[in-house]
Design an enzyme around this catalytic site. Structure first.
Site, short mmCIF file in Angstrom:
data_model
loop_
_atom_site.label_atom_id
_atom_site.label_comp_id
_atom_site.label_asym_id
_atom_site.label_seq_id
_atom_site.Cartn_x
_atom_site.Cartn_y
_atom_site.Cartn_z
N ARG A 104 5.43 0.82 -9.20
CA ARG A 104 5.52 1.74 -8.06
C ARG A 104 4.66 1.27 -6.89
O ARG A 104 5.03 1.41 -5.73
CB ARG A 104 5.10 3.14 -8.50
CG ARG A 104 5.27 4.21 -7.44
CD ARG A 104 5.17 5.59 -8.06
NE ARG A 104 5.34 6.64 -7.06
CZ ARG A 104 4.33 7.31 -6.51
NH1 ARG A 104 3.09 7.03 -6.86
NH2 ARG A 104 4.56 8.24 -5.61
N HIS B 261 5.96 0.74 -3.08
CA HIS B 261 5.35 1.41 -1.93
C HIS B 261 4.74 0.42 -0.95
O HIS B 261 4.59 0.75 0.23
CB HIS B 261 4.31 2.43 -2.41
CG HIS B 261 4.90 3.72 -2.86
ND1 HIS B 261 4.41 4.95 -2.49
CD2 HIS B 261 5.97 3.98 -3.66
CE1 HIS B 261 5.14 5.91 -3.03
NE2 HIS B 261 6.10 5.34 -3.76
N ASN C 117 1.39 8.69 -0.84
CA ASN C 117 0.49 7.88 -1.66
C ASN C 117 -0.75 8.62 -2.15
O ASN C 117 -1.29 8.29 -3.21
CB ASN C 117 0.04 6.65 -0.87
CG ASN C 117 1.16 5.68 -0.58
OD1 ASN C 117 2.12 5.60 -1.33
ND2 ASN C 117 1.07 4.95 0.52
N HIS D 132 12.48 4.36 -12.68
CA HIS D 132 12.01 5.64 -13.21
C HIS D 132 12.35 5.81 -14.69
O HIS D 132 12.15 6.89 -15.24
CB HIS D 132 12.60 6.80 -12.40
CG HIS D 132 11.96 6.98 -11.06
ND1 HIS D 132 12.34 7.94 -10.16
CD2 HIS D 132 10.93 6.30 -10.46
CE1 HIS D 132 11.60 7.85 -9.07
NE2 HIS D 132 10.74 6.86 -9.23
#
Length: 328
Positions: free
Chosen positions: A63, A67, A95, A194
């Protein structure tokens, strides 16, 4: 007037696209073959230690890479701490109290610096660590393209605007991926990340009690799954309570995530929208991956490589940070 604007766009694309292609062409799988031949084994060993200590860290590192790439490209800008003159990305809304794993990157970077001082960028370390996170969770392997440089800046504002949110609908998700040069297929494929990890109650509570201001649960949730989630996430309080993003095999990288979407068991709105929105372009991909783990495993590396190619800094652009948290 429209013809003139179109002509201007064509000229701009002719200028911009070769530059992008040139930057991507500089990323190669053997970039450190002479300057730091041990980098891949160092990163892999660091990730093995991290995941052994905490299984969830595989998802966190994956992740973190996502990001990073969606804000200024894959340039390690997310790793920069705030300074007196720059508000970084760590405290941006998507975040804050959410992204994690910075200490893992720090430890790996320190090991790499001992072996090859001043050679390997933090951006490349994060790209390698994300790949190893997938492999260590049982997912596919791919050769990571390397040669990125680290940015000298971060962007709090772009982190707030560019990153997909867990409550967003399918049209917004498609738009945000398209803005990064990623396709609808990439959206569905990368969402398969996910299959591992967890999410905080605050990210899915609205689906359980007051979806879209209706004072009712999201009708796309299966009744059994809804009851299970309400036990984890009360209507108030417990914001940091965690639920697995994929409830069946939450620490194993597989295609069960997609099978769950077919049965109304996607945790986040942004997950379930891939199927329940009835958007033909996403539904067909979800159905394909639910039926074929091989197809998912084949396409996931391709989409990860595409994401890793978002606006890389190469050559004399950027720098190789000695400490990933601060510019040199």
């Amino acid at each position: 007037m429209r013809t003139r604007i179109s002509a201007i766009r064509i000229v701009l694309l002719a200028i911009i696209l070769p530059g992008i292609a040139s930057a991507n062409a500089q990323l190669t799988t053997d970039f450190y073959i002479k300057s730091c031949p041990s980098v891949q084994s160092i990163v892999r060993n660091g990730m093995m230690v991290a995941v052994r200590n905490e299984t969830r860290m595989a998802a966190s590192i994956l992740r973190l890479f996502f990001h990073d790439c969606f804000v200024q490209g894959c340039d390690a800008s997310i790793l920069l701490d705030d300074t007196s003159t720059m508000q970084g990305e760590k405290t941006a809304f998507p975040n804050a109290n959410s992204v994690r794993g910075f200490e893992v990157v720090d430890a790996i970077k320190a090991s790499v610096e001992q072996s090859c001082p001043g050679v390997v960028s933090c951006a490349d370390i994060l790209a390698l660590a994300a790949r190893d996170a997938v492999v260590l969770s049982g997912g596919p392997f791919w050769n990571v393209r390397l040669g990125r440089r680290d940015s000298l800046t971060a962007s709090y504002s772009l982190a707030n605007s560019n990153l997909p949110a867990p409550s967003e609908d399918i049209d917004t998700l498609i738009s945000k991926f398209a803005a990064q040069g990623l396709s609808v297929s990439d959206l569905v494929t990368l969402s398969g990340a996910h299959t591992i990890g967890q999410s905080r109650c605050v990210n899915f509570r609205d689906r359980l009690y007051d979806y879209d201001g209706s004072a009712q649960p999201d009708s796309t949730l299966s009744a059994a799954y809804l009851a299970q989630l309400q036990n984890v996430c009360p209507s108030s309080g417990g914001d940091d309570n965690l639920a697995p993003l994929e409830l069946t095999t939450p620490t194993r990288f597989d295609n069960i995530y997609y099978k769950n979407l077919l049965n109304g068991k996607g945790l986040l709105t942004s997950d379930q929208e891939l199927f329940s929105s009835n958007q033909t372009s996403t539904v067909s991909v979800v159905q394909n991956y639910a039926a074929s783990s091989r197809s998912f495993f084949t396409n996931f590396p391709t989409s990860m490589i595409a994401m890793g190619n978002i606006s890389p800094l190469t050559g004399s652009n950027g720098e190789v940070r000695i400490n990933c948290r601060v510019i040199n």
